[in-house]
Design an enzyme around this catalytic site. Structure first.
Site, mmCIF file in Angstrom:
data_model
loop_
_atom_site.group_PDB
_atom_site.id
_atom_site.type_symbol
_atom_site.label_atom_id
_atom_site.label_comp_id
_atom_site.label_asym_id
_atom_site.label_seq_id
_atom_site.Cartn_x
_atom_site.Cartn_y
_atom_site.Cartn_z
ATOM 1 N N ASP A 114 23.018 40.054 -15.813
ATOM 2 C CA ASP A 114 22.584 38.661 -16.046
ATOM 3 C C ASP A 114 21.073 38.453 -15.913
ATOM 4 O O ASP A 114 20.467 38.935 -14.952
ATOM 5 C CB ASP A 114 23.189 37.712 -15.008
ATOM 6 C CG ASP A 114 24.661 37.899 -14.795
ATOM 7 O OD1 ASP A 114 25.268 38.752 -15.442
ATOM 8 O OD2 ASP A 114 25.197 37.175 -13.938
ATOM 9 N N SER A 136 23.584 36.289 -8.979
ATOM 10 C CA SER A 136 22.796 35.505 -9.939
ATOM 11 C C SER A 136 22.336 34.146 -9.434
ATOM 12 O O SER A 136 22.934 33.561 -8.517
ATOM 13 C CB SER A 136 23.606 35.326 -11.212
ATOM 14 O OG SER A 136 23.592 36.547 -11.909
ATOM 15 N N ASP A 166 26.272 31.613 -8.529
ATOM 16 C CA ASP A 166 25.339 31.451 -9.647
ATOM 17 C C ASP A 166 24.715 30.049 -9.681
ATOM 18 O O ASP A 166 24.838 29.311 -10.664
ATOM 19 C CB ASP A 166 26.014 31.763 -10.998
ATOM 20 C CG ASP A 166 26.762 33.083 -10.979
ATOM 21 O OD1 ASP A 166 26.437 33.934 -10.127
ATOM 22 O OD2 ASP A 166 27.681 33.271 -11.799
HETATM 23 C C1 FRU Z 1 28.110 37.478 -14.142
HETATM 24 C C2 FRU Z 1 28.224 37.791 -12.671
HETATM 25 C C3 FRU Z 1 27.840 36.604 -11.816
HETATM 26 C C4 FRU Z 1 27.393 37.237 -10.536
HETATM 27 C C5 FRU Z 1 26.708 38.488 -11.045
HETATM 28 C C6 FRU Z 1 26.812 39.695 -10.151
HETATM 29 O O1 FRU Z 1 27.975 38.617 -14.919
HETATM 30 O O2 FRU Z 1 29.527 38.221 -12.337
HETATM 31 O O3 FRU Z 1 28.846 35.638 -11.644
HETATM 32 O O4 FRU Z 1 26.530 36.441 -9.807
HETATM 33 O O5 FRU Z 1 27.322 38.787 -12.279
HETATM 34 O O6 FRU Z 1 26.074 40.738 -10.689
#
Ligand code: FRU
Length: 495
Positions: free
Chosen positions: A46, A106, A166
């Protein structure tokens, strides 16, 4: 594919020397990108903390240093003066506290003009691997590195499942308050967004409630990476729903969707105009995030991970995978979202290449693709068939075909020599609003991004052609232009 133990995936990076050799090895790969941000080693996923602050674009990506595996996640930092030329800055946030011991997951950023603030998920796990997600914060320090706030802003809520992460930070001028949107899962397994608010960035956060997305009370099992922005007089809501299949998307259970509508912060209700839309119709596009502090109320700048959570790619054999998409400018015209690479990308045109004669009445145009460059197709009407990355015998191509009657563009990657993620589907369709007049393709060593009719719809995918497979063939009435691109992303070793 290599099997990783938990110890290997969650190894802490103690010194850059542990991964210097990995970097040296992957630099030689024929699939390294030259104008897209990609992992210095290992895996990038991400985009995080994307913002414009004091004349610099800051971007971070979820980074696992060790290989093509989702393990201990760092925020890796890159900067740019213009969204096109990017420089590796090294680790931005490391999982080095109790609250984020198993990953700095994230999040987003916001600048108040003086300081740049970051909001991220601290992924804490106990010995028995029970997860507790904390909403944490940091601020850009004088040395250009984020400095963590000592304690998290808040912990998880018990009336939701463990999936709460996130944070997307936004300022609402009408309410004179900051809001944090958090991707979440209800206790009965439905995807949603939690909303918190505060008058200040580092203090005073209270839970306001759950987002009501009218008509979408049950839509997937987790909404990762929520993002909200106003463009002109509309609001745009984006998130990545998981654990559900959606019509026309093959067997994939990971998606990235958007809604255009109106957000009411008094009632926490987002009322969409019509239904959901796919942000991109390609095989590999996820966790898109817009930049903060763009400074133009009529547009947003968006970037995404070229990849999907459950997928793996041929470069995994070389111990790396992932790439960022090109940053795109978003506008809304007549209620429709348009997405097109930021204008600076075209300044990478180094030379125009011969592209064959204009094709009339279904003649074939044949030519050679640059490893990194742009192809522009002006369509004269009727059906089209384009083969990219053919070998000398005309085999092994990515097929892009357009059915004029149905106004549908189809991309089929099953003919390519390196096949990957076959089980989720190798053929996807992109329905258009209006007949295809123009198709812009941005090709880098292991990705292709298509923009139909100046951004009316888009299609992004990884591709892994053999170094010598550079042929293309176009059948149909069209005119082709080709440019080779200069490199704009430094692949230097900064950790
Ligand atoms: C999305 C995710 C987010 C998380 C991150 C971990 O791809 O699963 O929800 O914060 O990747 O790497």
């Amino acid at each position: 594919m290599r099997e990783w133990t938990r110890e290997e995936r969650y190894q802490v990076l103690e010194s850059p020397e542990q991964i210097r050799g990995l970097h040296e090895a992957i630099r030689k790969s024929a699939w390294r990108q030259t104008y897209h941000v990609q992992p210095v080693t290992g895996l990038s996923s991400d985009p995080n903390g994307f913002a414009f602050h004091k004349g610099v674009w800051h971007l971070f990506y979820q980074w696992c240093p060790w290989g093509a595996v989702h393990g201990l996640k760092y925020w890796y930092h890159v900067t740019s003066p213009d969204l096109v030329h990017w420089k590796n800055e090294g680790v931005g946030l490391a999982p080095d506290t109790y609250y984020d011991n198993r990953g700095t997951h994230s999040g987003s950023a916001i600048s108040d003009g003086e300081d740049l603030y970051f909001f991220y998920t601290g992924n804490h796990r106990d010995e028995d691997w029970t997860r507790t997600p904390y909403t944490c914060a940091a601020k850009l320090g004088a040395d250009g590195k984020p400095v963590k706030r000592e304690k998290p802003l808040f912990g998880p809520r018990e009336d939701y499942a463990e999936h709460q992460r996130d944070p997307k930070i936004v300022w609402n001028a009408k309410k004179q308050r900051y809001y944090i949107f958090i991707g979440a899962q209800t206790l009965d397994g439905r995807g949603t967004v939690q909303i918190y608010s505060s008058k200040e960035l580092f203090e005073g956060w209270t839970f306001e409630g759950q987002l009501h997305l009218v008509g979408y009370e049950s839509f997937g099992g987790m909404w990762e990476c929520p993002y909200i922005v106003s463009i002109g007089d509309k609001d745009l809501l984006i998130f990545s729903p998981q654990y559900t299949k959606l019509p026309g998307r093959g067997e994939s259970t990971n998606h990235n969707v958007y809604f255009i509508g109106k957000m009411d912060y008094d009632t926490l209700t987002f009322t969409p105009e019509g239904g959901y839309h796919h942000l991109d119709h390609g095989f590999d596009f996820y966790a898109a995030q817009g930049a903060a502090n763009v400074g133009d109320p009529d547009k947003a700048i968006l970037i995404a991970w070229i990849g999907l959570p459950d997928n793996h790619y041929p470069s995994a054999e070389e111990d790396w995978e992932g790439s960022m998409s090109l940053p795109r400018e978003l506008t809304i015209r007549d209620g429709h979202l348009f997405q097109y690479p930021v204008p600076g990308v075209k300044e990478l045109r180094a030379e125009e290449l011969p592209a064959g004669n204009p094709s009339t009445d279904g003649q074939l145009v044949k030519g050679t693709l640059p490893k990194a460059g742009e192809m522009q197709i002006l369509c004269g009407g009727g059906d089209l068939k384009l083969h990219l990355f053919e070998d000398a015998d005309g085999k092994g191509a990515l097929e892009i075909s357009y059915d004029d009657k149905a106004k549908v563009l189809t991309v089929d990657k099953s003919g390519m020599k390196h096949r990957f993620n076959e089980s989720v589907g190798e053929r996807l369709e992109m329905p258009l609003l209006t007949p295809l007049k123009k198709l812009d393709l941005f090709i880098d060593h292991s990705s292709v991004e298509l923009f139909a009719n100046d951004g009316e719809e888009t299609f992004t995918s990884h591709v892994y052609p053999e170094a010598e497979d550079t042929g293309y063939t176009l059948e149909g009435t069209a005119q082709v232009k080709l440019w080779r691109y200069n490199a704009s992303v430094k692949d230097d070793f900064a950790v």
